[in-house]
Write an enzyme that holds these catalytic residues in place. Sequence first.
Site, mmCIF file in Angstrom:
data_model
loop_
_atom_site.group_PDB
_atom_site.id
_atom_site.type_symbol
_atom_site.label_atom_id
_atom_site.label_comp_id
_atom_site.label_asym_id
_atom_site.label_seq_id
_atom_site.Cartn_x
_atom_site.Cartn_y
_atom_site.Cartn_z
ATOM 1 N N TRP A 31 -14.740 12.047 -13.408
ATOM 2 C CA TRP A 31 -13.992 11.692 -12.253
ATOM 3 C C TRP A 31 -13.616 13.010 -11.643
ATOM 4 C CZ3 TRP A 31 -8.821 13.193 -12.606
ATOM 5 C CH2 TRP A 31 -8.287 13.248 -13.932
ATOM 6 N N TRP A 67 -8.575 8.596 -8.229
ATOM 7 C CA TRP A 67 -9.768 8.921 -9.122
ATOM 8 C C TRP A 67 -9.784 8.473 -10.473
ATOM 9 C CZ3 TRP A 67 -14.725 9.593 -7.686
ATOM 10 C CH2 TRP A 67 -14.933 10.144 -6.623
ATOM 11 N N ASN A 122 -10.578 3.488 3.123
ATOM 12 C CA ASN A 122 -10.418 3.070 1.638
ATOM 13 C C ASN A 122 -11.341 2.255 1.034
ATOM 14 O OD1 ASN A 122 -8.415 2.916 -0.645
ATOM 15 N ND2 ASN A 122 -8.880 0.617 -0.259
ATOM 16 N N GLU A 144 0.717 -1.291 -0.107
ATOM 17 C CA GLU A 144 -0.098 -0.060 0.223
ATOM 18 C C GLU A 144 0.730 1.254 -0.030
ATOM 19 O OE1 GLU A 144 -3.435 0.025 -0.709
ATOM 20 O OE2 GLU A 144 -3.085 -2.130 -0.803
ATOM 21 N N TRP A 192 -20.016 11.541 -20.522
ATOM 22 C CA TRP A 192 -20.214 11.809 -18.923
ATOM 23 C C TRP A 192 -21.376 12.882 -18.897
ATOM 24 C CZ3 TRP A 192 -17.232 8.741 -16.225
ATOM 25 C CH2 TRP A 192 -16.191 8.702 -16.405
ATOM 26 N N TRP A 235 1.754 1.734 -3.399
ATOM 27 C CA TRP A 235 0.781 2.490 -4.388
ATOM 28 C C TRP A 235 0.967 4.191 -4.350
ATOM 29 C CZ3 TRP A 235 -2.495 1.098 -8.142
ATOM 30 C CH2 TRP A 235 -2.760 -0.127 -8.526
#
Length: 474
Positions: free
Chosen positions: A355, A378, A337, A271, A302, A274
């Site tokens: 987004w 995102w 999360n 993590e 969108w 990430w």
Amino acid sequence: MSTAIFWFRQDLRLQDNPALYAACHAGHDILPIYILDEENCDWPMGGASKVWLHHSLTHLNQKLGGRLQCFSGDAKAILKTLCNTHDIKHIYWNRCYEPWRIKRDSAIKTLCTEQNIACYSDNASLLWEPWQVSKQDGTAYKVFTPYYKKGCLYAEAPRKPLPAPKHLNLADLSPKNALTIDALSLCPTRSWGEEIITDWKIGEDHAHAKLSDFMDGGLTNYKDGRNFPNKANVSRLSPHLHFGEISPNQAWYAAAQASAPEQDVTCFKSELGWREFSYYLLYHFPELPHKNFQDKFDAFPWHDDQEYLSAWQKGQTGYPIIDAAMRELYQTGYMHNRPRMIVGSFLVKNLLYPWQAGEKWFWDCLFDADLASNSASWQWVAGSGADAAPYFRIFNPITQSEKFDPDGQYIKKYVPELKHVPASLIHKPWDMTISEQRMYNAVIGKDYPAPIIDVKETRERALAAYSSIKQVQD
DNA sequence: TGAAATGTTGGGGCG
DNA sequence: ACGCCCCAACATTTC
């Protein structure tokens, strides 16, 4: 003894602070400063971040015996004036990676070179510098697993944490245009600013206390427990990491030395990986915060009609897990999360908002709002990012709620309207009979909203929208 | 770091 | 005993 400026930025700590350590080791007297530079910034800090910053600076200032000097404005001009006025020839800082900061800092380095001022910069925020990791052919990784496993884990091990400088000699200077922390106006007068911090203790000492609690407790069973928003298996270190009250190196080595099962340690470290990957992507693709990483999404249809955005923001969608999460965000400056993924999927896929709308709201509300992590995540949720969740991977908020908040405790914590509803009914309260709704003081449409959209219908609409772009060439 | 649709299997009820 | 159907339970495929 010569005086050096130490410029605190995203490294609001004394321990494991390489540039500060170097400045002290070189024998300088230190003039510690902070600059709120909104002039060069194209992503001004959000409301929650500013509140955190206020408290973090206050904590740091206390550790510095009240000697932190704060400024507001163009960093280049402020540093130039400081150096000229006090005849300073050395500036130390740790690197930042936002595109606007890279641009600004390299301009400052150029100016300093011209003025015969020595600049020293170091790495206090990342385990691996983004430019040190690349594929065989020299290009940047676009997929997490090979980036992390081949690029990072095979590279040199991260720097071991440094102690705080042994001798921190503060310069006896009081620059004329220095401001108090209060004068930076980071805290709104709104009561919101007061309330969201109540769950948090801010600053280096508290960050370490939290890390150590997590190592003793939540790290064991992290791999599975981290998916449950009501369990204490996540570290909640993200805001501390964002402001550099603690370094990723400190977290990395604390985990490595912890007595938790190996799979939990490995998962926690990945993590942190990430987080590194997000910074890496932002460095190599500086348009990440506003532009689709995958060009084909430029043609995505969108629905940016504002109709449902405010229901999502306020936690009034009628889906309990979504509303709990969005209220957690607004009330505490944080969201676990798992629900971040659920509310992200809901906004982008069920509601079909771009987004960027979610990115913007999170940016304003999150204490850990971080340009790299926020943009990369995102885009990941939307399917437009690097190594992203495929667009057709659409979360069902009911299923997710049943799986990850089975007893409804997380929902009840943030959606008190449903506190009397039994766990078996809380994930889809609209299925209650009228008499059940009355019995549990949760009449749908009166005490708690009816669902604003149908997940099945909107899922099909999203898949249709996706199929309209999937033929387009990348 | 999904969900839904579709396919497969195997046990039990039943004629 | 046997075939047939039903339908969980699980596996695979598709979006």
